[in-house]
Motif scaffolding. Sequence first.
Motif, PDB file in Angstrom:
ATOM      1  N   ALA A  29       7.641   3.939   3.065  1.00  0.00           N
ATOM      2  CA  ALA A  29       8.068   4.527   1.660  1.00  0.00           C
ATOM      3  C   ALA A  29       7.317   4.986   0.780  1.00  0.00           C
ATOM      4  CB  ALA A  29       8.981   4.107   1.149  1.00  0.00           C
ATOM      5  N   ALA A  30       7.987   6.215  -0.279  1.00  0.00           N
ATOM      6  CA  ALA A  30       7.497   6.723  -1.507  1.00  0.00           C
ATOM      7  C   ALA A  30       8.526   6.657  -2.692  1.00  0.00           C
ATOM      8  CB  ALA A  30       6.611   7.551  -0.812  1.00  0.00           C
ATOM      9  N   ASP A  53       1.958  10.338 -10.308  1.00  0.00           N
ATOM     10  CA  ASP A  53       1.131   9.912  -9.436  1.00  0.00           C
ATOM     11  C   ASP A  53       2.306   9.279  -8.434  1.00  0.00           C
ATOM     12  OD1 ASP A  53      -1.476   9.978  -9.585  1.00  0.00           O
ATOM     13  OD2 ASP A  53      -1.619   7.599 -10.471  1.00  0.00           O
ATOM     14  N   MET A  54       2.221   9.051  -7.069  1.00  0.00           N
ATOM     15  CA  MET A  54       3.777   8.868  -6.879  1.00  0.00           C
ATOM     16  C   MET A  54       3.198   7.517  -6.286  1.00  0.00           C
ATOM     17  SD  MET A  54       5.377  11.532  -5.720  1.00  0.00           S
ATOM     18  CE  MET A  54       6.593  10.584  -4.077  1.00  0.00           C
ATOM     19  N   ILE A  55       4.564   6.055  -6.450  1.00  0.00           N
ATOM     20  CA  ILE A  55       3.867   4.833  -5.816  1.00  0.00           C
ATOM     21  C   ILE A  55       5.184   4.825  -4.306  1.00  0.00           C
ATOM     22  CG2 ILE A  55       4.513   2.860  -5.908  1.00  0.00           C
ATOM     23  CD1 ILE A  55       3.591   3.786  -8.514  1.00  0.00           C
ATOM     24  N   ILE A  56       3.675   4.210  -3.229  1.00  0.00           N
ATOM     25  CA  ILE A  56       4.047   4.089  -2.380  1.00  0.00           C
ATOM     26  C   ILE A  56       4.676   2.430  -1.841  1.00  0.00           C
ATOM     27  CG2 ILE A  56       2.908   4.064   0.400  1.00  0.00           C
ATOM     28  CD1 ILE A  56       3.302   6.200  -1.054  1.00  0.00           C
ATOM     29  N   ARG A  57       5.200   2.303  -0.941  1.00  0.00           N
ATOM     30  CA  ARG A  57       5.557   0.726  -0.280  1.00  0.00           C
ATOM     31  C   ARG A  57       4.783   0.751   1.557  1.00  0.00           C
ATOM     32  NH1 ARG A  57      11.110  -0.059  -1.040  1.00  0.00           N
ATOM     33  NH2 ARG A  57      11.784   0.736   1.186  1.00  0.00           N
ATOM     34  N   GLY A  58       4.189   0.141   1.484  1.00  0.00           N
ATOM     35  CA  GLY A  58       3.656   0.833   2.766  1.00  0.00           C
ATOM     36  C   GLY A  58       4.119  -0.750   3.882  1.00  0.00           C
ATOM     37  N   ILE A  59       3.495  -0.749   5.047  1.00  0.00           N
ATOM     38  CA  ILE A  59       4.527  -1.498   6.500  1.00  0.00           C
ATOM     39  C   ILE A  59       4.791  -2.775   6.038  1.00  0.00           C
ATOM     40  CG2 ILE A  59       4.013   0.167   8.018  1.00  0.00           C
ATOM     41  CD1 ILE A  59       1.782  -1.884   8.728  1.00  0.00           C
ATOM     42  N   GLY A  61       5.526  -3.858   2.419  1.00  0.00           N
ATOM     43  CA  GLY A  61       6.238  -4.520   1.564  1.00  0.00           C
ATOM     44  C   GLY A  61       5.082  -4.445   0.482  1.00  0.00           C
ATOM     45  N   GLU A  62       3.794  -4.013   0.137  1.00  0.00           N
ATOM     46  CA  GLU A  62       3.457  -4.137  -0.144  1.00  0.00           C
ATOM     47  C   GLU A  62       3.190  -2.180  -1.586  1.00  0.00           C
ATOM     48  OE1 GLU A  62       0.797  -1.607   2.819  1.00  0.00           O
ATOM     49  OE2 GLU A  62       2.411  -3.835   2.738  1.00  0.00           O
ATOM     50  N   LEU A  63       3.009  -2.811  -2.494  1.00  0.00           N
ATOM     51  CA  LEU A  63       3.571  -1.572  -3.685  1.00  0.00           C
ATOM     52  C   LEU A  63       1.313  -1.102  -3.857  1.00  0.00           C
ATOM     53  CD1 LEU A  63       5.971  -2.465  -5.246  1.00  0.00           C
ATOM     54  CD2 LEU A  63       6.222  -0.947  -4.287  1.00  0.00           C
ATOM     55  N   TYR A  64       1.176   0.373  -3.829  1.00  0.00           N
ATOM     56  CA  TYR A  64       0.484   1.428  -4.015  1.00  0.00           C
ATOM     57  C   TYR A  64       0.552   2.393  -4.609  1.00  0.00           C
ATOM     58  CZ  TYR A  64       0.480   2.679   0.310  1.00  0.00           C
ATOM     59  OH  TYR A  64       0.277   3.082   1.554  1.00  0.00           O
ATOM     60  N   PRO A  65       0.160   2.883  -6.103  1.00  0.00           N
ATOM     61  CA  PRO A  65      -0.175   4.027  -6.354  1.00  0.00           C
ATOM     62  C   PRO A  65      -1.037   5.007  -5.875  1.00  0.00           C
ATOM     63  CG  PRO A  65      -1.193   2.642  -8.262  1.00  0.00           C
ATOM     64  CD  PRO A  65      -1.067   1.731  -6.854  1.00  0.00           C
ATOM     65  N   CYS A  66      -0.529   6.526  -5.967  1.00  0.00           N
ATOM     66  CA  CYS A  66      -1.332   7.350  -4.610  1.00  0.00           C
ATOM     67  C   CYS A  66      -1.059   7.965  -5.589  1.00  0.00           C
ATOM     68  CB  CYS A  66      -0.301   7.514  -3.396  1.00  0.00           C
ATOM     69  SG  CYS A  66      -1.156   8.410  -2.567  1.00  0.00           S
ATOM     70  N   LYS A  67      -2.332   9.275  -5.438  1.00  0.00           N
ATOM     71  CA  LYS A  67      -2.795  10.566  -6.372  1.00  0.00           C
ATOM     72  C   LYS A  67      -2.022  11.810  -5.430  1.00  0.00           C
ATOM     73  CE  LYS A  67      -5.006   9.221  -9.855  1.00  0.00           C
ATOM     74  NZ  LYS A  67      -3.493   8.619 -11.140  1.00  0.00           N
ATOM     75  N   PRO A  68      -1.600  12.296  -6.125  1.00  0.00           N
ATOM     76  CA  PRO A  68      -0.672  13.847  -6.226  1.00  0.00           C
ATOM     77  C   PRO A  68      -1.682  14.489  -4.905  1.00  0.00           C
ATOM     78  CG  PRO A  68      -0.798  13.982  -8.236  1.00  0.00           C
ATOM     79  CD  PRO A  68      -1.292  13.063  -8.056  1.00  0.00           C
ATOM     80  N   GLU A  69      -2.469  14.334  -5.194  1.00  0.00           N
ATOM     81  CA  GLU A  69      -3.539  15.074  -3.971  1.00  0.00           C
ATOM     82  C   GLU A  69      -3.553  14.538  -2.622  1.00  0.00           C
ATOM     83  OE1 GLU A  69      -5.701  14.236  -7.056  1.00  0.00           O
ATOM     84  OE2 GLU A  69      -3.623  16.176  -7.826  1.00  0.00           O
ATOM     85  N   ILE A  70      -3.775  13.358  -2.625  1.00  0.00           N
ATOM     86  CA  ILE A  70      -4.112  12.143  -1.520  1.00  0.00           C
ATOM     87  C   ILE A  70      -2.128  12.109  -0.906  1.00  0.00           C
ATOM     88  CG2 ILE A  70      -4.282  10.407  -0.925  1.00  0.00           C
ATOM     89  CD1 ILE A  70      -6.712  11.349  -2.052  1.00  0.00           C
TER      90      ILE A  70
END
Length: 80
Positions: A29-30, A53-59, A61-70
Amino acid sequence: MSRILNEHGEPIIPQFEFRPVRKKPVEVAAAGPVESVLYVETLEGLLRAEPGDMIIRGIAGELYPCKPEIFKQTYEEVTE
């Protein structure tokens, strides 16, 4: 730039042989893009998210930021 450190925190150049791999298709999820600077507690420690930046919620449940280009290169919207 990422580096590999030994147990004493000293940079080393290991003799790894990198080979091509492909990420398995998993759904995450983003949210975003964020509008102001945020700090995200991640599995790797505290990371800074910048506006856009986007915030990703991984499989797990962990959260991490992601640069728009990536984000654009790695993710696509799920429409089903």
